[in-house]
Design an enzyme around this catalytic site. Structure first.
Site, PDB file in Angstrom:
ATOM      1  N   SER A   1       0.588  -1.228  -0.049  1.00 49.50           N
ATOM      2  CA  SER A   1      -0.007   0.078   0.010  1.00 49.50           C
ATOM      3  C   SER A   1       0.705   1.152  -0.012  1.00 49.50           C
ATOM      4  O   SER A   1       1.767   1.573  -0.891  1.00 49.50           O
ATOM      5  CB  SER A   1      -1.047  -0.081   1.115  1.00 49.50           C
ATOM      6  OG  SER A   1      -1.791   1.032   1.069  1.00 49.50           O
TER       7      SER A   1
ATOM      8  N   ASP B   1      -2.078   6.271  -4.300  1.00 48.69           N
ATOM      9  CA  ASP B   1      -1.176   5.696  -3.733  1.00 48.69           C
ATOM     10  C   ASP B   1      -0.564   4.534  -4.455  1.00 48.69           C
ATOM     11  O   ASP B   1      -1.015   4.021  -5.521  1.00 48.69           O
ATOM     12  CB  ASP B   1      -1.439   5.276  -2.307  1.00 48.69           C
ATOM     13  CG  ASP B   1      -2.213   4.032  -2.155  1.00 48.69           C
ATOM     14  OD1 ASP B   1      -3.088   3.653  -3.089  1.00 48.69           O
ATOM     15  OD2 ASP B   1      -2.235   3.233  -0.964  1.00 48.69           O
TER      16      ASP B   1
ATOM     17  N   ASP C   1      -0.814   1.219  -4.749  1.00 48.49           N
ATOM     18  CA  ASP C   1      -1.644   0.325  -5.297  1.00 48.49           C
ATOM     19  C   ASP C   1      -3.142   0.694  -5.795  1.00 48.49           C
ATOM     20  O   ASP C   1      -3.926   0.194  -6.107  1.00 48.49           O
ATOM     21  CB  ASP C   1      -1.781  -0.839  -4.406  1.00 48.49           C
ATOM     22  CG  ASP C   1      -2.157  -0.489  -2.743  1.00 48.49           C
ATOM     23  OD1 ASP C   1      -2.345   0.777  -2.817  1.00 48.49           O
ATOM     24  OD2 ASP C   1      -2.474  -1.224  -2.167  1.00 48.49           O
TER      25      ASP C   1
ATOM     26  N   ASP D   1      -5.409   2.170  -4.028  1.00 48.18           N
ATOM     27  CA  ASP D   1      -6.674   2.017  -3.488  1.00 48.18           C
ATOM     28  C   ASP D   1      -7.038   3.212  -2.811  1.00 48.18           C
ATOM     29  O   ASP D   1      -8.092   3.617  -2.180  1.00 48.18           O
ATOM     30  CB  ASP D   1      -6.630   0.718  -2.510  1.00 48.18           C
ATOM     31  CG  ASP D   1      -5.485   0.659  -1.602  1.00 48.18           C
ATOM     32  OD1 ASP D   1      -4.542   1.812  -1.425  1.00 48.18           O
ATOM     33  OD2 ASP D   1      -5.534  -0.188  -0.675  1.00 48.18           O
TER      34      ASP D   1
END
Length: 584
Positions: free
Chosen positions: A147, A307, A309, A311
Site C-alpha cells: 500500500s 497511492d 496500489d 486503493d
C-alpha cells in the site's frame, strides 16, 4: 540460545537456501540486535495478510515467507472441495521491489496444486484485482503490495470469493496452514517455472478484457456525465506516485470526457524506489509537492493523487486565495457521500433501504449527512474488509442498497462490483464533482465550506505515535493494557459520556457506571464519546509499531470547532504519550 539465534542458524544450515540470501545472512553474523529483529518471530499473517520490511529472515518479506503464505492459502482452497478449488485465484501486483517476482511465485504454487490462476499481465491496482475475482468467478485473490508504506516494505494481501479481504476466521485458517509448512526453501526449489505453468494452460494471463469490463462498470457509476461534457476542459493534475494507478485513472478520466488532464512527469512511471515520495502516501503534503508545483504552474482546478496500489486517493484543491490545500480523508469522504446522495435524491433515484458505511474512527458528520437524506449509516471497525462484510450482509444476502463507503485513511468505494478501496472510481467521481461545482460557479473548496455550513464544521485529527521494532510493539501493547485497566479515570480531565471497548465488547455509561455488552468483532480499539458528536479513539496499527489516536469536534463556528479539538488533543493524547514514554 534465543529463538532468534536458533532460527538464524536454521536458515543458514538449510541446504535449499539460495546463495543471495545466504550471503545477506552471513553479513549480519554476530550482529545480535539485527538478528533478533529479523528472526524473533515469523512475519505475522493477519486479516490484511502479510506486510513487512524486505530482506532475509523469518520476520521479513522475502521469497520464503511469501512461499509459505501462498502455500497456506492454496491449502485452504483445497480444503474447501473440488467445486470451490476449480474456481481458481486472481493475482495482481504493484510497482514495489519484488512485487512481480512474489506474484509469479504465488501463481506457481497455486498452479502446482492444480488450481487455476488468473494472472495480471502487468501491474494493476487493488480495485482491479477485487473486480477480477468477481468478474471471473474466482475463489479468491492475492495482491502483492504494501500500500502506502515506505519503499523498504512489501506485502501479500489475500481476498475471498466476494472480492473483499479475508474475514478473520478465514485468515486464521490460512495462518494455521502456514504454520504447517515445514520447509518453504525446499518447496520453492522444487516448483516448476512460471513459463512452464503457462504452457500447461492452468495459468492464464488476464489484461485487456479485465480493463474493459472494469471501465464499463466504472462509467455506470457516474452521476452527471452530461455536465462533464460541458466542462471537459476542467484542468486536472494527476499523480500515481510512482505506482500502478497511472493507466486506469487516466483511462477512466478520458472515457468520462475530461481532456485537460496533466500527469506529474517525475511521478508518472512505476518505480519501487519512490524517488520523489519516500513515503508515498497522498495523505501527506511531502508526497504531493511535485503535483502541487505542476498544479500551480498550469493553474489547475484540482490535484488528484493515488497511492502505489491505487486503493487510496488524495486531493488538493484551490482556495479563494489561490493556494492549494490538501483535504483530509474525512473531508473527501463527506464531499463524496453528500455528492452521491444529493445527486440521487435530486434525480428521484434514491432506492428504499439505502445505506452508507464508515468506520468507528471516521468523522461523525456522515451521521448528519445520512440523517438528512433519510438513509441508514453503518459504522464498522477499521479495515475495509469490515466494510465489505457489511455490504455482503446487507446487499448480497439482504435487501439493502449500498450507496457509498469510506474510511478516514483515504479509502472510498461506491458500486457493488469491487469490495475494497477504489481510488480509480473515486478519482472519476471527484473530477465529476469538480465539473458539477464549476457549473454551479464554485470550487470544490467552496463546496466543502457550504457542506460545513449546512451540517457543522468538523475539526478532526489523527495522531500517529510511532515506536520502533519489537520494543515499540511491546510498549504499545503495554500502553493499551494500562488504559483499558482504568479506562474512565485515565482521562479524568475530559467530560466523557460513554466508553466503547471493542476488545472486551462492552459499553460503559460514565454517569451511571453501568457496563453493558454489545455485539461486535473483538478488536483492540477504545472509543470515547463526549457531549454532542465529539469523540476520540485509540488503537494500535495492524501493520506497524504505531499507536493511533483519532479525534473529532463539531461546532457551528469553525474557530470553536478547532478550539474544542485542540483541547481534546491536549487532554486525550498527553497522558497516552506520557505512558508510552515511561514504558520506553
Amino acid at each position: 540460545m534465543s529463538r532468534a539465534e536458533d532460527a538464524y542458524r536454521s536458515w543458514l544450515n538449510n541446504p535449499y537456501l539460495d546463495a543471495q540470501t545466504r550471503e545477506e545472512l552471513e553479513q549480519i553474523k554476530g550482529q545480535t540486535v539485527e538478528i533478533e529483529d529479523r528472526f524473533y518471530q515469523d512475519l505475522q499473517f493477519g486479516t490484511a495478510g502479510l506486510r513487512g520490511i524486505l530482506g532475509a529472515g523469518s520476520n521479513r518479506m522475502n521469497a520464503y515467507t511469501v512461499a509459505a503464505a501462498a502455500e497456506g492459502f492454496a491449502r485452504l482452497f483445497l480444503s474447501r472441495g473440488k467445486e470451490q478449488s476449480e474456481k481458481g485465484i486472481a493475482i495482481s501486483y504493484d510497482s514495489r521491489h519484488f512485487s512481480r517476482e512474489f506474484a509469479e511465485l504465488s501463481a506457481r504454487i497455486f498452479a502446482a496444486h492444480g488450481l487455476p490462476v488468473y494472472f495480471s499481465d502487468e501491474l494493476r491496482p487493488v480495485p482491479l484485482l477485487s473486480f477480477a475475482i468477481r468478474h471471473f468467478g474466482c475463489g479468491g485473490g492475492i495482491m502483492i503490495t504494501a500500500s502506502h508504506n515506505p519503499r523498504e516494505y512489501n506485502g501479500f494481501k489475500v481476498y475471498g470469493d466476494d472480492g473483499g479481504q479475508l474475514p478473520e476466521e478465514a485468515a486464521a485458517q490460512v495462518a494455521e496452514e502456514i504454520r504447517k509448512v515445514s520447509d518453504p526453501m525446499k518447496l520453492l526449489r522444487e516448483l516448476p517455472s512460471f513459463e512452464a505453468m503457462k504452457k500447461t494452460g492452468i495459468l492464464r494471463e488476464i489484461g485487456r478484457e479485465l480493463d474493459e469490463a472494469y471501465d464499463r462498470q466504472c462509467l455506470k457509476l457516474a452521476m452527471n456525465p452530461e455536465v462533464v461534457r460541458r466542462h471537459a476542459d476542467l484542468k486536472i493534475v494527476y499523480s500515481p506516485l510512482h505506482g500502478c494507478g497511472n493507466k486506469p485513472v487516466r483511462r477512466i478520466l478520458a472515457a468520462l470526457g475530461f481532456n485537460a488532464v496533466e500527469v506529474v512527469p517525475e511521478q508518472e512511471l512505476p518505480d519501487g524506489d519512490f524517488p520523489t515520495a519516500p513515503y508515498p502516501n497522498p495523505e501527506f503534503r511531502e508526497a504531493m509537492e511535485k503535483g502541487i508545483e505542476l498544479a500551480e504552474k498550469v493553474k489547475a482546478d484540482l490535484l488528484i493523487a493515488t497511492d502505489p496500489d491505487a486503493d487510496r486517493m488524495g486531493l488538493a484543491v484551490r482556495t479563494a486565495g489561490g493556494d492549494f490545500v490538501l483535504l483530509s480523508g474525512n473531508e473527501i469522504g463527506c464531499l463524496l457521500m453528500d455528492y452521491i446522495l444529493g445527486s440521487k435524491a435530486a434525480a428521484g433515484q434514491m432506492p428504499d433501504q439505502a445505506y452508507c458505511v464508515t468506520t468507528v474512527v471516521s468523522s461523525r458528520l456522515p451521521l448528519m449527512i445520512c440523517e438528512h437524506y433519510g438513509i441508514k449509516l453503518y459504522q464498522t471497525l477499521t479495515g475495509f474488509k469490515n466494510i465489505a462484510e457489511v455490504i455482503h450482509e446487507q446487499s448480497d444476502l439482504g435487501e439493502g442498497h449500498f450507496q457509498f463507503a469510506y474510511e478516514e485513511s483515504f479509502g472510498y468505494l461506491t458500486g457493488l462490483n469491487v469490495r475494497d478501496k477504489d481510488a480509480v472510481v473515486s478519482s472519476m467521481l471527484i473530477a465529476e464533482m469538480a465539473a458539477v461545482s464549476a457549473a454551479q460557479g464554485e470550487t470544490l473548496y467552496e463546496r466543502l465550506q457550504k457542506l460545513f455550513q449546512r451540517f457543522r464544521y468538523a475539526s478532526e485529527k489523527t495522531l500517529p505515535l510511532t515506536r520502533k521494532g519489537r520494543e515499540g510493539l511491546e510498549s504499545i501493547a503495554h500502553c493499551m493494557k494500562e488504559i483499558r485497566a482504568d479506562k474512565v479515570s485515565f482521562f479524568d480531565k475530559l467530560p466523557l459520556r460513554r466508553v466503547l471497548d471493542y476488545q472486551e465488547k462492552t459499553i460503559t455509561d460514565v454517569a451511571t457506571g453501568i457496563v453493558t455488552p454489545f455485539k461486535t468483532t473483538a478488536s483492540n480499539v477504545l472509543v470515547y464519546e463526549l457531549e454532542g458528536l465529539d469523540w476520540f479513539a485509540c488503537r494500535p496499527s495492524g501493520t506497524e509499531p504505531k499507536l493511533k489516536i483519532y479525534m473529532g469536534a463539531y461546532r457551528t463556528d469553525p474557530g470553536e470547532a478547532e478550539k474544542a479539538r485542540d483541547n481534546l488533543a491536549d487532554l486525550a493524547a498527553a497522558p497516552i504519550v506520557k505512558l508510552l514514554d515511561q514504558k520506553a
